[in-house]
Design an enzyme around this catalytic site. Sequence first.
Site, mmCIF file in Angstrom:
data_model
loop_
_atom_site.group_PDB
_atom_site.id
_atom_site.type_symbol
_atom_site.label_atom_id
_atom_site.label_comp_id
_atom_site.label_asym_id
_atom_site.label_seq_id
_atom_site.Cartn_x
_atom_site.Cartn_y
_atom_site.Cartn_z
ATOM 1 N N CYS A 86 0.829 -1.209 0.000
ATOM 2 C CA CYS A 86 0.000 0.000 0.000
ATOM 3 C C CYS A 86 0.866 1.263 0.000
ATOM 4 C CB CYS A 86 -0.974 -0.033 1.179
ATOM 5 S SG CYS A 86 -2.359 1.127 0.976
ATOM 6 N N HIS A 172 -3.720 -5.118 0.747
ATOM 7 C CA HIS A 172 -3.179 -5.642 2.007
ATOM 8 C C HIS A 172 -3.275 -7.168 2.043
ATOM 9 C CE1 HIS A 172 -2.581 -1.831 4.227
ATOM 10 N NE2 HIS A 172 -3.572 -1.401 3.467
ATOM 11 N N GLU A 174 -2.078 -9.058 4.363
ATOM 12 C CA GLU A 174 -2.021 -9.535 5.743
ATOM 13 C C GLU A 174 -3.388 -9.676 6.407
ATOM 14 O OE1 GLU A 174 -1.429 -4.987 6.065
ATOM 15 O OE2 GLU A 174 -1.108 -6.594 4.616
ATOM 16 N N SER A 226 -0.102 -13.565 38.549
ATOM 17 C CA SER A 226 -1.484 -13.115 38.704
ATOM 18 C C SER A 226 -2.482 -14.237 38.478
ATOM 19 C CB SER A 226 -1.767 -11.995 37.698
ATOM 20 O OG SER A 226 -1.690 -12.507 36.374
ATOM 21 N N GLY A 228 -2.919 -15.189 35.390
ATOM 22 C CA GLY A 228 -3.203 -15.005 33.971
ATOM 23 C C GLY A 228 -2.248 -15.813 33.105
ATOM 24 N N VAL A 229 -2.505 -15.803 31.796
ATOM 25 C CA VAL A 229 -1.731 -16.620 30.862
ATOM 26 C C VAL A 229 -0.253 -16.220 30.840
ATOM 27 C CG1 VAL A 229 -1.451 -17.271 28.443
ATOM 28 C CG2 VAL A 229 -3.741 -17.038 29.411
ATOM 29 N N ASP A 230 0.027 -14.910 30.711
ATOM 30 C CA ASP A 230 1.405 -14.463 30.533
ATOM 31 C C ASP A 230 2.293 -14.827 31.713
ATOM 32 O OD1 ASP A 230 0.495 -13.379 28.173
ATOM 33 O OD2 ASP A 230 0.222 -11.381 28.993
ATOM 34 N N SER A 231 1.848 -14.498 32.933
ATOM 35 C CA SER A 231 2.695 -14.772 34.097
ATOM 36 C C SER A 231 2.789 -16.271 34.375
ATOM 37 C CB SER A 231 2.179 -14.031 35.337
ATOM 38 O OG SER A 231 0.904 -14.493 35.733
#
Length: 516
Positions: A86, A172, A174, A226, A228-231
Amino acid sequence: MDDVVHQEKILILDFGSQYTQLIARRVREIGVYCEIFPCNAPTSKIREFNPKGIILSGSPFSVHQRTAPKIPKGVLDAGLPILGICYGMQIITKTLGGTVELSKTREYGHAMLKIDDKSDLFRGLADSEQVWMSHGDRIVKIPNGFTSIAHTDNSPVAAMKNGKGVFTLQFHPEVVHTPNGKTILQNFVKDICGCACNWSMRSFLVYEVERIKEIVGKDKVLLGISGGVDSTVAAAIIHKAIGDQLTCLFIDNGLLRKDEAKKVLKTFKEELHIKVKFKDASDVFLKPLSKVTDPEKKRKIIGRQFINVFREEAKKIGKNVNFLAQGTLYPDVIESVSFRGPSAVIKSHHNVGGLPKVMRMKLLEPFRELFKDEVRTLGLEMKISETLIHRQPFPGPGLAIRIIGAVTKERLEILRNADEIVVDEIKKAGLYREIWQSFAVLLPVKSVGVMGDERTYDNAIAVRAVNSKDAMTADWVRLPGDLLAKISNRIINEVNGVNRVVYDISSKPPGTIEWE
């Protein structure tokens, strides 16, 4: 350490497009590591990165604007394969002597691409393909040495190439609206750039475990979790690398969901086999929140109290704790160096940014180069249960920003019970994995109701369910009427103090996902 996963790299130069991160995710899905640099990155930094190919993103700018960003010096002369998307196509055209003009008709949305050359970039595609356009400029004269390889009814040059490995697309590839866009990117990355596609979460796991061992040595690492997924995944990969040199600290701030602390501690002990130090600091957080109604003040109080409690608990853990681990993700890193500059502050970030400085510890960020979906894939690769990996996001300030007005133990109890019913019914309906976030909000509103033969004057609960890809934008979920009825009936019948339930049908923008 043999860093095979990073040997072949694609560089994406960001000109400010809303789709730049999506390009990176698509390239990584193909199996090639890539990074995003701002389009004004120094030439020396680009050279040091040593990519096998470069992609120029789209942009909200027009090449005719005085402040329109330019291609970094030396990029077009580097002898590397280049793909301009683009705006990337238009700025290449202008830089190399072609002509770009404002189109009489802005091309936005679906278009049919007629392919004239399928020898390389479009190999494996049909003669005509659906693509997604989003531009107001078009190419009317291509630069010397280029040939047109595709067109649409509105764009006589919708793609072009030269003999030096420079390719451009007006559309685009993507976005999902270009169904075979991934094939185009794969042709560029694999065939034109010659990448072998060694990037995967399996290879990253092997690499990152060794990297953590090398960096940490005999020191100890502290990680605040926490649930959560990340930690959770961060704890798992660090523990795999250094075992009991890792100490996890879980602070109950009194703002968690129902039985959250028990569930997190049980998961870490029985499933992950990781030691966790637990601190119930509910009173420390709730006391200063009890008379605060401003959402920004709430966030700052929670952040400040977290730093204080975390620092005090860290002192008790012992010596040689020289690393503080955090679940920083790649989008956080990109945002800090984005070509667009820092976004306007809508609300304080849920991560406590001041903690590393206060703690005077070295940072360990195992996911600094990963997207959220890659962290989930990594967690599954490490055999962490799908139930945990696919948990919906939960805000750092917890239920404090889902209680509009003052936060008290009584109001928290009402919200916890209502929220549990919302999630329970959505799981029973088989929709939990399909929805980005679903939860209850306690409103600062009381209304008249009738329960039995008695008049009531009780609280209202709002139910919120949204779908999103990255939390930057979100749309409300069209939950079935029968499901909403079940949720409403259960909340009113089972939660003392509630006599009315409403459903939030606002999207982001203009609203945010959370109410505060």
